[in-house]
Design a protein around this motif. Structure first.
Motif, short mmCIF file in Angstrom:
data_model
loop_
_atom_site.label_atom_id
_atom_site.label_comp_id
_atom_site.label_asym_id
_atom_site.label_seq_id
_atom_site.Cartn_x
_atom_site.Cartn_y
_atom_site.Cartn_z
N ALA A 12 0.83 -1.21 0.00
CA ALA A 12 0.00 0.00 0.00
C ALA A 12 0.87 1.26 0.00
N ASN A 13 1.91 1.27 0.82
CA ASN A 13 2.79 2.44 0.87
C ASN A 13 3.63 2.59 -0.40
N VAL A 14 4.02 1.46 -0.98
CA VAL A 14 4.76 1.52 -2.25
C VAL A 14 3.88 2.15 -3.33
N ARG A 15 2.61 1.73 -3.37
CA ARG A 15 1.68 2.31 -4.35
C ARG A 15 1.51 3.81 -4.12
N ALA A 16 1.38 4.21 -2.85
CA ALA A 16 1.23 5.63 -2.53
C ALA A 16 2.45 6.43 -2.97
N LEU A 17 3.64 5.85 -2.75
CA LEU A 17 4.88 6.52 -3.14
C LEU A 17 4.97 6.67 -4.65
N ILE A 18 4.60 5.61 -5.37
CA ILE A 18 4.63 5.66 -6.84
C ILE A 18 3.62 6.67 -7.37
N LEU A 19 2.42 6.69 -6.77
CA LEU A 19 1.39 7.64 -7.21
C LEU A 19 1.85 9.08 -6.99
N ALA A 20 2.49 9.32 -5.84
CA ALA A 20 3.01 10.67 -5.57
C ALA A 20 4.05 11.07 -6.60
N LEU A 21 4.92 10.12 -6.95
CA LEU A 21 5.95 10.39 -7.96
C LEU A 21 5.32 10.65 -9.32
N ILE A 22 4.34 9.82 -9.70
CA ILE A 22 3.69 9.98 -11.00
C ILE A 22 2.96 11.32 -11.08
N PHE A 23 2.20 11.64 -10.02
CA PHE A 23 1.40 12.87 -10.05
C PHE A 23 2.29 14.11 -10.16
N THR A 24 3.26 14.21 -9.26
CA THR A 24 4.12 15.41 -9.28
C THR A 24 4.98 15.45 -10.54
N GLY A 25 5.47 14.28 -10.96
CA GLY A 25 6.29 14.23 -12.17
C GLY A 25 5.50 14.58 -13.42
N LEU A 26 4.24 14.08 -13.48
CA LEU A 26 3.40 14.33 -14.66
C LEU A 26 3.03 15.81 -14.75
N VAL A 27 2.61 16.39 -13.63
CA VAL A 27 2.25 17.82 -13.64
C VAL A 27 3.46 18.66 -14.03
N SER A 28 4.62 18.30 -13.48
CA SER A 28 5.84 19.04 -13.81
C SER A 28 6.18 18.95 -15.29
N ALA A 29 6.04 17.74 -15.85
CA ALA A 29 6.34 17.54 -17.28
C ALA A 29 5.37 18.32 -18.16
N VAL A 30 4.08 18.29 -17.82
CA VAL A 30 3.07 19.01 -18.60
C VAL A 30 3.36 20.51 -18.59
N LEU A 31 3.69 21.03 -17.40
CA LEU A 31 4.03 22.45 -17.30
C LEU A 31 5.22 22.79 -18.20
N GLY A 32 6.20 21.90 -18.24
CA GLY A 32 7.38 22.14 -19.06
C GLY A 32 7.06 22.20 -20.54
N PHE A 33 6.01 21.47 -20.97
CA PHE A 33 5.65 21.45 -22.39
C PHE A 33 4.74 22.60 -22.78
N VAL A 34 3.79 22.97 -21.90
CA VAL A 34 2.74 23.90 -22.31
C VAL A 34 2.99 25.34 -21.86
N ALA A 35 3.95 25.53 -20.96
CA ALA A 35 4.15 26.89 -20.44
C ALA A 35 5.62 27.27 -20.53
N ASP A 36 5.85 28.56 -20.35
CA ASP A 36 7.22 29.07 -20.43
C ASP A 36 7.37 30.20 -19.41
#
Length: 333
Positions: A12-36
């Motif tokens: 359960a904690n491994v899943r939570a850690l992975i989800l936190a990484l995916i969420f923050t990483g995905l938002v960060s990547a999207v911002l890098g592509f669509v904004a400046d």
């Protein structure tokens, strides 16, 4: 090492850690592509800090009170300084980041872990075979920290050494009640039932443990032992193959694993495979030496009860070069 961390943290904690990484990483990547702009780097840095804070909380949930205190006291103020470094004027950046790293180092000297001393005391009693004194020491710790699985696990092992099987079972059941996703309570019960010769119950709890840690070579090795005792020979072969595929490398475990596989092949009438597998047993000289050293220990009665006959057979393969199926398993039967 990563597998050990995953097993300790729990699914359960491994899943939570992975989800936190995916969420923050995905938002960060999207911002890098669509904004400046400079604000994007600021937000991406804050997202990274959010991930670190989430990881601290997730890992902290697995620690006892003292461990949590040390972790949070070390990390959270440093994260606060890191946030200030991101949003403050750039001239402050070196001082704030330096302060964050300095705090993490300095905090280790401010907080001492008293639990270590209690474990040292208990281990000292255990080595002197004063198991009740060791149990009393850990019991005091459990009264202060009743929800720490490591304490219950250690006391359960002490109960087993002292012959208090029912008390050990109760501690493992408490572990399961506290965290049903942690495999240690189930594997502890499985080990007890192996000692008692109740291999059906042992398999039941071992499978429950394996459901919660499906990449653990040690659990696969335990399942192979149980299936060997139950005479489910194809399962023995499969479990050892899977254990090796998942990283089983310890010579003493490979020694027994190959021996059980050889016995399984012999029982299934696959003589050539059985003899080839005995040759693998013959290569585990270091493992045999390790078992011989373990069996000499006065506290190894449980190990002798479970493994002594298998180790004796492996000794005949390695020391006396007996690779014949009839000589090894025929004589044993």
């Amino acid at each position: 090492m990563l597998r050990d961390f995953q097993q300790w943290l729990g699914p359960a904690n491994v899943r939570a850690l992975i989800l936190a990484l995916i969420f923050t990483g995905l938002v960060s990547a999207v911002l890098g592509f669509v904004a400046d702009g400079d604000w994007v780097i600021t937000v991406q840095s804050l997202l990274f800090i959010v991930f670190l804070a989430s990881a601290t909380i997730i890992i902290g949930r697995k620690l006892g009170p003292y461990g949590q205190r040390r972790l949070f006291f070390s990390i959270l103020p440093a994260l606060g300084l890191a946030i200030l470094a991101v949003i403050a004027p750039s001239a402050w950046l070196p001082f704030l980041l330096g302060g964050a790293f300095g705090w993490v180092l300095a905090a280790q000297f401010f907080i001492r872990e008293p639990t270590i001393m209690e474990y040292k005391t208990a281990i000292k009693h255990m080595r002197n075979q004063d198991y009740q004194a060791a149990i009393n020491t850990i019991s005091e710790l459990i009264r202060a920290e009743p929800k720490v699985l490591e304490h219950l696990d250690f006391r359960a092992r002490l109960f087993q050494l002292d012959g208090q099987t029912q008390a050990a079972i109760q501690d493992y059941e408490k572990m399961i009640a506290l965290d049903e996703n942690d495999p240690r309570g189930y594997s502890g019960l499985a080990a007890i039932y192996v000692q008692m010769g109740d291999f059906e119950k042992a398999r039941y709890y071992s499978l429950l443990a394996f459901e919660r840690s499906q990449t653990s070579p040690a659990l696969l090795h335990d399942l192979a032992l149980i299936e060997d005792r139950l005479g489910n020979y194809q399962s023995v072969i499969d479990y050892i193959d899977r254990a090796i595929a998942h990283g089983l490398r310890e010579s003493r475990l490979l020694l027994l694993g190959y021996l059980w596989q050889a016995r399984a092949y012999a029982a299934l009438g696959q003589t050539e495979k059985a003899e080839n597998t005995l040759k693998k047993v013959a290569q585990q000289k270091r493992g045999l030496k390790e078992w011989q050293n373990i069996l000499e220990d006065s506290q190894a009665e449980t190990v002798r009860h479970i493994y002594a006959e298998d180790i004796h057979l492996a000794e005949r393969v390695i020391v006396f070069h007996q690779i014949s199926i009839e000589k090894i398993f025929g004589a044993a039967q």
